[in-house]
Enzyme design. Structure first.
Site, mmCIF file in Angstrom:
data_model
loop_
_atom_site.group_PDB
_atom_site.id
_atom_site.type_symbol
_atom_site.label_atom_id
_atom_site.label_comp_id
_atom_site.label_asym_id
_atom_site.label_seq_id
_atom_site.Cartn_x
_atom_site.Cartn_y
_atom_site.Cartn_z
ATOM 1 N NE ARG A 38 -24.588 -40.248 4.616
ATOM 2 C CZ ARG A 38 -23.500 -41.249 5.529
ATOM 3 N NH1 ARG A 38 -23.429 -41.990 6.139
ATOM 4 N NH2 ARG A 38 -22.586 -41.289 4.778
ATOM 5 C CE1 TYR A 124 -14.295 -38.089 -9.326
ATOM 6 C CE2 TYR A 124 -12.108 -37.451 -9.839
ATOM 7 C CZ TYR A 124 -12.565 -37.140 -8.795
ATOM 8 O OH TYR A 124 -12.763 -37.687 -7.970
ATOM 9 C CE LYS A 128 -13.501 -34.351 -7.339
ATOM 10 N NZ LYS A 128 -14.095 -33.886 -6.186
#
Length: 277
Positions: A38, A124, A128
């Site tokens: 965007r 998480y 990573k």
């Protein structure tokens, strides 16, 4: 002044948006390209925006640059599922790094997380850590891994968990000393600043990991000012003729070259007649 070009992925997030602004304001860079899904709010003469779907990004979408900064990241809650989370935080950065390598971009900088470890019990941190492992295996010319702790700053969205963690860490900040110092919350703007400093002055080795406590202390090196003598400043007669002309500098974005157009303009000085004020 250098003539550097940078590409930023994930430029509309908290750290990425700050990074883009700082790159545009930095005299070392003449071109900043962002690839995003965007359009950002920020505009600047140096800035070029490419709206792309990351599922369909191709090699031709990534032009040559001196650095590619990857600030992509989301949360499982925002992503809606682990599958989408891994796509944003693992698949996209790895695919973009591969394209950057093919395009000959010499330096890839990526934000992961404090505690990133592919063997971590926390999902998480595992994702990573897996990203870091695969990026290293990719054999990039130069890879800088940025591991911030909890990022603080003004977000476009409200994240309850992060706000609670931010308040807790702010209260506990004075207690986090020694080895716990790396757990202190860090401003996203400082992480962005640190990334630019790493790009310009960081270690030149193939892979470097920067923990949060190191990111928090990075500052631009002090450059001593040139001591111009009064003779150089005020004796115009001693300057060569070519040094008196005004120069307009033109940036050729396509070639990343600096071109000069010399405009012959005589410099006139009005001197007051003696006795008049």
């Amino acid at each position: 002044m250098s003539m550097r070009a940078a590409i930023v992925i994930g430029a509309t997030g908290l750290t990425g948006s700050s990074l883009v602004e700082q790159l545009c304001e930095n005299d070392e860079y003449v071109s900043v390209t962002i690839i995003a899904r965007r359009k950002p709010i920020f505009t600047h003469p140096k800035l070029e925006v490419k709206i792309r779907d990351f599922d369909r990004i191709e090699e031709k979408d990534i032009e040559f640059a001196h650095e590619l900064y990857c600030c992509l990241g989301t949360t499982i809650k925002k992503a809606g599922s682990r599958e989408v989370f891994e796509k944003v935080d693992f698949e996209y950065p790895l695919a973009i790094a591969s394209l950057a390598k093919k395009r000959g971009i010499p330096h890839f900088l990526v934000i992961t997380a404090m505690g990133a470890n592919e063997n971590s019990p926390f999902y998480y941190n595992r994702v990573k850590g897996k990203l870091e492992h695969d990026l290293v295996e990719l054999g990039l010319q130069r890879l800088s891994i940025i591991r911030p702790s909890l990022l603080v700053g003004d977000r476009d969205e409200f994240r309850l968990g992060e706000k609670a963690g931010e308040k807790l860490l702010k209260f506990a900040q004075p207690l986090l000393i020694g080895p716990f110092k790396r757990s202190r919350a860090i401003e996203a703007s400082q992480v962005a600043k640190a990334m630019i400093i790493i790009a310009l002055y960081g270690k030149k080795q193939p892979v470097t990991i920067y923990p949060s406590n190191e990111l928090a202390t990075l500052q631009y090196p002090e450059i001593p000012e040139e001591d111009a003598s009064r003779e150089t400043l005020f004796h115009w007669d001693k300057l060569e003729e070519g040094e008196k002309v005004n120069r307009d500098v033109i940036i050729n974005r396509d070639k990343f070259k600096m071109e000069e157009t010399v405009i012959d303009k005589e410099v006139h000085f009005q001197h007051r007649e003696q006795g008049k004020k």
